[in-house]
Every structure is written in structure tokens, then in C-alpha cells.
Design a protein around this motif. Sequence first.
Motif, PDB file in Angstrom:
ATOM      1  N   SER A 145       0.822  -1.207   0.000  1.00 49.19           N
ATOM      2  CA  SER A 145       0.000   0.000   0.000  1.00 49.19           C
ATOM      3  C   SER A 145       0.857   1.258   0.000  1.00 49.19           C
ATOM      4  O   SER A 145       0.592   2.203  -0.761  1.00 49.19           O
TER       5      SER A 145
ATOM      6  N   ARG B 153      -5.004  -5.116  -7.832  1.00 43.93           N
ATOM      7  CA  ARG B 153      -5.252  -5.778  -6.547  1.00 43.93           C
ATOM      8  C   ARG B 153      -6.288  -5.000  -5.738  1.00 43.93           C
ATOM      9  O   ARG B 153      -7.191  -5.583  -5.136  1.00 43.93           O
ATOM     10  N   TYR B 154      -6.171  -3.684  -5.720  1.00 43.15           N
ATOM     11  CA  TYR B 154      -7.122  -2.878  -4.944  1.00 43.15           C
ATOM     12  C   TYR B 154      -8.502  -2.868  -5.568  1.00 43.15           C
ATOM     13  O   TYR B 154      -9.500  -2.747  -4.848  1.00 43.15           O
ATOM     14  N   LEU B 155      -8.589  -3.011  -6.891  1.00 39.10           N
ATOM     15  CA  LEU B 155      -9.911  -3.149  -7.503  1.00 39.10           C
ATOM     16  C   LEU B 155     -10.600  -4.421  -7.018  1.00 39.10           C
ATOM     17  O   LEU B 155     -11.801  -4.424  -6.735  1.00 39.10           O
TER      18      LEU B 155
ATOM     19  N   LEU C 113      -9.941  -5.911  -4.149  1.00 38.89           N
ATOM     20  CA  LEU C 113     -10.276  -5.695  -2.739  1.00 38.89           C
ATOM     21  C   LEU C 113     -11.549  -4.868  -2.592  1.00 38.89           C
ATOM     22  O   LEU C 113     -12.330  -5.090  -1.659  1.00 38.89           O
ATOM     23  N   ASP C 114     -11.780  -3.925  -3.495  1.00 35.87           N
ATOM     24  CA  ASP C 114     -13.017  -3.148  -3.467  1.00 35.87           C
ATOM     25  C   ASP C 114     -14.239  -4.015  -3.745  1.00 35.87           C
ATOM     26  O   ASP C 114     -15.345  -3.695  -3.304  1.00 35.87           O
ATOM     27  N   LEU C 115     -14.037  -5.110  -4.469  1.00 42.61           N
ATOM     28  CA  LEU C 115     -15.126  -6.046  -4.737  1.00 42.61           C
ATOM     29  C   LEU C 115     -15.219  -7.142  -3.682  1.00 42.61           C
ATOM     30  O   LEU C 115     -15.919  -8.129  -3.883  1.00 42.61           O
ATOM     31  N   ASP C 116     -14.503  -6.964  -2.568  1.00 41.36           N
ATOM     32  CA  ASP C 116     -14.454  -7.935  -1.461  1.00 41.36           C
ATOM     33  C   ASP C 116     -13.897  -9.291  -1.887  1.00 41.36           C
ATOM     34  O   ASP C 116     -14.292 -10.333  -1.382  1.00 41.36           O
ATOM     35  N   LYS C 117     -12.958  -9.271  -2.812  1.00 42.08           N
ATOM     36  CA  LYS C 117     -12.257 -10.488  -3.234  1.00 42.08           C
ATOM     37  C   LYS C 117     -10.846 -10.427  -2.680  1.00 42.08           C
ATOM     38  O   LYS C 117     -10.113  -9.477  -2.913  1.00 42.08           O
TER      39      LYS C 117
ATOM     40  N   VAL D  48      -9.872 -10.461   0.644  1.00 39.59           N
ATOM     41  CA  VAL D  48      -9.687  -9.638   1.832  1.00 39.59           C
ATOM     42  C   VAL D  48      -9.246 -10.446   3.049  1.00 39.59           C
ATOM     43  O   VAL D  48      -8.803  -9.858   4.036  1.00 39.59           O
TER      44      VAL D  48
END
Length: 133
Positions: free
Chosen positions: A32, A95-97, A99-103, A105
Motif C-alpha cells: 500500500s 489488486r485494490y480493484l 479488494l473493493d469487490l471484497d475479493k 480480503v
Amino acid sequence: MANATTRRPRPKYLSLPALLFEIRLPLPGWVSILHRISGFALFLAAVWMFYLLDRSLASQADFDAVRRYAGLLPVKLVLLALVWAYCHHFCAGIRYLFLDLDKGVDLATARLTSWLVLAASLALTVWLGAKLW
């Protein structure tokens, strides 16, 4: 009178050396931070890159001058660092996209994807750097 003797915990203010060397940041945290640093570096480098593009399109002599300038070793190293910044920012952004889709986490997947981001960005940097060098 019992309240007068009890001490409340005081807040702890951390310095930059403490954050860098005393606290052990997990790998997703480093990814990050590197994502933010690479984005900032790309933002700052855009001015320089647009200037070089402008100069190279002005005339044939300016194009040759920019080409000689880009052939210098320090400039090549900065360009290689910018290639890494772009590759890392791109891979971490994907990767953050997710994580935004709750994949991804959960902890194990977050660590795995962090390693994958670092490996992919370094591999892409080596591949693109070899083509540009």
C-alpha cells in the motif's frame, strides 16, 4: 481518592524512524505504501516526461538532443525507476480493484496477492527494462 492514583494511558506519538524501523509493517501495508509512493512519483515525473516529449517533437535537432540525453546512465536509471513505479502502481491498482469487490480480503489471500504484486511488478520491470535499455 482512588481515582487520583490511577494513571490513564497516554497516547503514544510515533516518529518516522519508529514507523520505519521499530514497528513491523505487514507485507500488504508495504504494498500500500509503495502504491502511494509510485503514484506520487509518476505524478511528479509526468511534467518531466511531457517536457521531453515536447522537446523531441519540436525539431529533428531537439529530437537528437533528447535521444542523447535519454542515453545517459543517470537518466536511464531514473527511467527504469519510473518503469518500476508504473508496473507496481498498475499491478497494485488491480489488486485494490479486487479488494473493493471484497475479493481477497482474508489474511492469507491478502498476503499472497501482495507477494504476487511485488513479483509481477519486478518481473515486468526486468522485462520492459531489458527492452528499453
